[in-house]
Design a protein around this motif. Structure first.
Motif, PDB file in Angstrom:
ATOM      1  N   ALA A  97      15.446   7.692   0.560  1.00  0.00           N
ATOM      2  CA  ALA A  97      13.985   7.627   0.640  1.00  0.00           C
ATOM      3  C   ALA A  97      13.436   6.496  -0.227  1.00  0.00           C
ATOM      4  N   PHE A  98      14.055   6.266  -1.369  1.00  0.00           N
ATOM      5  CA  PHE A  98      13.615   5.189  -2.247  1.00  0.00           C
ATOM      6  C   PHE A  98      13.809   3.836  -1.573  1.00  0.00           C
ATOM      7  N   TRP A  99      14.980   3.609  -1.005  1.00  0.00           N
ATOM      8  CA  TRP A  99      15.245   2.318  -0.372  1.00  0.00           C
ATOM      9  C   TRP A  99      14.449   2.139   0.911  1.00  0.00           C
ATOM     10  N   ARG A 100      14.202   3.229   1.624  1.00  0.00           N
ATOM     11  CA  ARG A 100      13.351   3.130   2.810  1.00  0.00           C
ATOM     12  C   ARG A 100      11.930   2.724   2.405  1.00  0.00           C
ATOM     13  N   GLY A 101      11.427   3.329   1.322  1.00  0.00           N
ATOM     14  CA  GLY A 101      10.120   2.939   0.815  1.00  0.00           C
ATOM     15  C   GLY A 101      10.101   1.502   0.330  1.00  0.00           C
ATOM     16  N   TYR A 102      11.179   1.069  -0.277  1.00  0.00           N
ATOM     17  CA  TYR A 102      11.284  -0.315  -0.746  1.00  0.00           C
ATOM     18  C   TYR A 102      11.209  -1.285   0.431  1.00  0.00           C
ATOM     19  N   ALA A 103      11.947  -0.981   1.486  1.00  0.00           N
ATOM     20  CA  ALA A 103      11.932  -1.857   2.665  1.00  0.00           C
ATOM     21  C   ALA A 103      10.543  -1.894   3.286  1.00  0.00           C
ATOM     22  N   ASN A 104       9.877  -0.742   3.339  1.00  0.00           N
ATOM     23  CA  ASN A 104       8.513  -0.711   3.880  1.00  0.00           C
ATOM     24  C   ASN A 104       7.568  -1.551   3.031  1.00  0.00           C
ATOM     25  N   THR A 132       5.482   2.704  -3.449  1.00  0.00           N
ATOM     26  CA  THR A 132       4.443   3.174  -4.363  1.00  0.00           C
ATOM     27  C   THR A 132       4.083   4.631  -4.108  1.00  0.00           C
ATOM     28  N   ILE A 133       4.191   5.080  -2.873  1.00  0.00           N
ATOM     29  CA  ILE A 133       3.970   6.500  -2.581  1.00  0.00           C
ATOM     30  C   ILE A 133       5.108   7.323  -3.178  1.00  0.00           C
ATOM     31  N   TYR A 134       6.326   6.811  -3.088  1.00  0.00           N
ATOM     32  CA  TYR A 134       7.465   7.461  -3.728  1.00  0.00           C
ATOM     33  C   TYR A 134       7.214   7.600  -5.228  1.00  0.00           C
ATOM     34  N   LEU A 135       6.736   6.516  -5.857  1.00  0.00           N
ATOM     35  CA  LEU A 135       6.433   6.545  -7.287  1.00  0.00           C
ATOM     36  C   LEU A 135       5.277   7.485  -7.583  1.00  0.00           C
ATOM     37  N   ARG A 136       4.263   7.449  -6.748  1.00  0.00           N
ATOM     38  CA  ARG A 136       3.110   8.329  -6.954  1.00  0.00           C
ATOM     39  C   ARG A 136       3.523   9.779  -6.898  1.00  0.00           C
ATOM     40  N   ASN A 137       4.386  10.110  -5.956  1.00  0.00           N
ATOM     41  CA  ASN A 137       4.863  11.487  -5.846  1.00  0.00           C
ATOM     42  C   ASN A 137       5.703  11.882  -7.062  1.00  0.00           C
ATOM     43  N   MET A 138       6.460  10.935  -7.598  1.00  0.00           N
ATOM     44  CA  MET A 138       7.228  11.212  -8.804  1.00  0.00           C
ATOM     45  C   MET A 138       6.306  11.528  -9.973  1.00  0.00           C
ATOM     46  N   ILE A 139       5.292  10.693 -10.150  1.00  0.00           N
ATOM     47  CA  ILE A 139       4.371  10.884 -11.261  1.00  0.00           C
ATOM     48  C   ILE A 139       3.569  12.169 -11.099  1.00  0.00           C
ATOM     49  N   ALA A 140       3.164  12.465  -9.863  1.00  0.00           N
ATOM     50  CA  ALA A 140       2.381  13.671  -9.610  1.00  0.00           C
ATOM     51  C   ALA A 140       3.233  14.930  -9.618  1.00  0.00           C
ATOM     52  N   GLY A 141       4.557  14.757  -9.620  1.00  0.00           N
ATOM     53  CA  GLY A 141       5.445  15.910  -9.643  1.00  0.00           C
ATOM     54  C   GLY A 141       5.599  16.579  -8.296  1.00  0.00           C
ATOM     55  N   VAL A 142       5.217  15.857  -7.220  1.00  0.00           N
ATOM     56  CA  VAL A 142       5.306  16.448  -5.882  1.00  0.00           C
ATOM     57  C   VAL A 142       6.717  16.326  -5.339  1.00  0.00           C
ATOM     58  N   THR A 143       7.322  15.131  -5.524  1.00  0.00           N
ATOM     59  CA  THR A 143       8.667  14.903  -5.014  1.00  0.00           C
ATOM     60  C   THR A 143       9.693  15.517  -5.956  1.00  0.00           C
ATOM     61  N   THR A 144      10.585  16.277  -5.428  1.00  0.00           N
ATOM     62  CA  THR A 144      11.656  16.856  -6.221  1.00  0.00           C
ATOM     63  C   THR A 144      12.953  16.134  -5.896  1.00  0.00           C
ATOM     64  N   SER A 145      14.007  16.584  -6.443  1.00  0.00           N
ATOM     65  CA  SER A 145      15.293  15.922  -6.221  1.00  0.00           C
ATOM     66  C   SER A 145      16.067  16.562  -5.070  1.00  0.00           C
ATOM     67  N   THR A 146      15.349  17.108  -4.111  1.00  0.00           N
ATOM     68  CA  THR A 146      16.036  17.772  -3.001  1.00  0.00           C
ATOM     69  C   THR A 146      16.852  16.791  -2.175  1.00  0.00           C
ATOM     70  N   SER A 147      16.331  15.539  -2.090  1.00  0.00           N
ATOM     71  CA  SER A 147      17.070  14.547  -1.313  1.00  0.00           C
ATOM     72  C   SER A 147      18.096  13.811  -2.147  1.00  0.00           C
ATOM     73  N   MET A 148      18.163  14.145  -3.432  1.00  0.00           N
ATOM     74  CA  MET A 148      19.102  13.480  -4.314  1.00  0.00           C
ATOM     75  C   MET A 148      20.292  14.389  -4.591  1.00  0.00           C
ATOM     76  N   GLN A 149      21.444  13.797  -4.600  1.00  0.00           N
ATOM     77  CA  GLN A 149      22.655  14.583  -4.816  1.00  0.00           C
ATOM     78  C   GLN A 149      22.992  14.630  -6.301  1.00  0.00           C
ATOM     79  N   ALA A 150      22.108  15.241  -7.080  1.00  0.00           N
ATOM     80  CA  ALA A 150      22.344  15.374  -8.518  1.00  0.00           C
ATOM     81  C   ALA A 150      23.004  16.715  -8.791  1.00  0.00           C
ATOM     82  N   THR A 151      23.934  16.710  -9.725  1.00  0.00           N
ATOM     83  CA  THR A 151      24.611  17.945 -10.071  1.00  0.00           C
ATOM     84  C   THR A 151      23.716  18.798 -10.951  1.00  0.00           C
ATOM     85  N   THR A 152      24.050  20.067 -11.099  1.00  0.00           N
ATOM     86  CA  THR A 152      23.252  20.969 -11.929  1.00  0.00           C
ATOM     87  C   THR A 152      23.243  20.514 -13.377  1.00  0.00           C
TER      88      THR A 152
END
Length: 289
Positions: free
Chosen positions: A68-75, A225-245
């Motif tokens: 999602a980050f790279w897709r936003g970057y390309a856009n 910038t929408i990706y960043l805005r969602n990060m700052i607003a706390g809307v986007t979570t790490s559901t699309s990220m493969q982070a370990t517990t």
């Protein structure tokens, strides 16, 4: 001739004041960069100022591994390139036309442009207009509504007015028409102001998020910038990220800083290459000779 004591004192005070301004201006950027490279424990303990504590690159790996980050970057790159090209084309044509003193209705066009600096239709009428034109969920909803900045237009107009009329008269005698004069005489002599205006428009398009937030519903069209805005607003979570517990806490601690650093990096890298045009372009276009 030696400098007076008062002038030397002024220079010292000037250097001190400007140095303080630089420190105050740079601190937020350095602090964000330090946080992006620090550990969760150091960030939560408030130990991070300008030097990273508990150096790590884990969050960079997580964010840069997110599609999602790279897709936003390309856009964002697409919107910036297309938007800047359209803005520069319209602004240059408009500025050159109204800079010609023999243009009929010149005062009307300039007044009409300046009027829009102080008055506009407002958010709701603009939204209704864009929606009625069927521009929702298209690139045109991002790049067209604010395609011309009146400030940039006036700076470029003043720059064109300061150019010697004899150059254009000589080109006309040699058989060039209006378009030939603009393309072969005026623009090659206007590299400074063109580079400056391109930078202004590129930064504006790169940082824009509200229009995308307003007119785009498809996540695959969101800019970074929408990706960043969602990060700052706390809307986007790490559901699309493969982070370990185990690493989830570390990622959450500085993910906003990492995203901000990666977002502003391209613009910061562009500045040094056009620095020599920046000051001269603004000064030549802002002071009527």
């Amino acid at each position: 001739m030696k400098d007076s004591r008062g002038y030397r004192a002024f220079r010292v005070v000037n250097v001190v004041v400007l140095s303080l301004v630089v420190v105050v201006t740079m601190y937020p950027f350095v602090n964000i960069l330090a946080q992006s490279l620090s550990s969760e424990a150091a960030i939560n303990a408030g130990q991070v100022n300008v030097v990273p504590r508990g150096f790590n690159l884990q969050t960079y790996e997580v964010v840069m591994g997110d599609r999602a980050f790279w897709r936003g970057y390309a856009n964002t790159v697409l919107y910036t390139v297309v938007g800047t090209a359209i803005s520069m084309f319209l602004t240059t044509c408009f500025a050159y036309a109204v800079s010609r003193r023999h243009l009929k209705g010149r005062t009307f066009f300039i007044t009409f442009a300046v009027f829009t600096m102080f008055f506009n239709g407002g958010l709701i009428p603009n939204y209704v207009l864009v929606t009625s034109l069927g521009l929702n969920n298209t690139i045109w909803a991002i790049v067209l509504p604010n395609a011309v900045s009146v400030f940039n237009l006036l700076v470029m107009k003043t720059f064109f007015e300061a150019m010697p009329e004899e150059l254009e008269e000589a080109a006309a005698v040699d058989g060039l028409n209006t378009y030939g004069i603009l393309l072969r005489i005026v623009l090659p002599l206007s590299k400074a102001v063109l580079a400056t205006m391109t930078l202004f428009y590129a930064v504006t398009h790169w940082n824009a998020w509200f229009q995308a937030f307003l007119y785009l519903d498809r996540a695959d069209m969101f800019p970074v910038t929408i990706y960043l805005r969602n990060m700052i607003a706390g809307v986007t979570t790490s559901t699309s990220m493969q982070a370990t517990t185990e690493s989830a806490g570390q990622v959450a601690a500085n993910i906003q800083s990492v995203t901000m650093v990666l977002t502003v990096l391209p613009i910061v890298m562009v500045y040094p290459f056009i620095q020599k045009y920046f000051v001269s372009g603004v000064m030549l276009g802002s002071v009527k000779q």
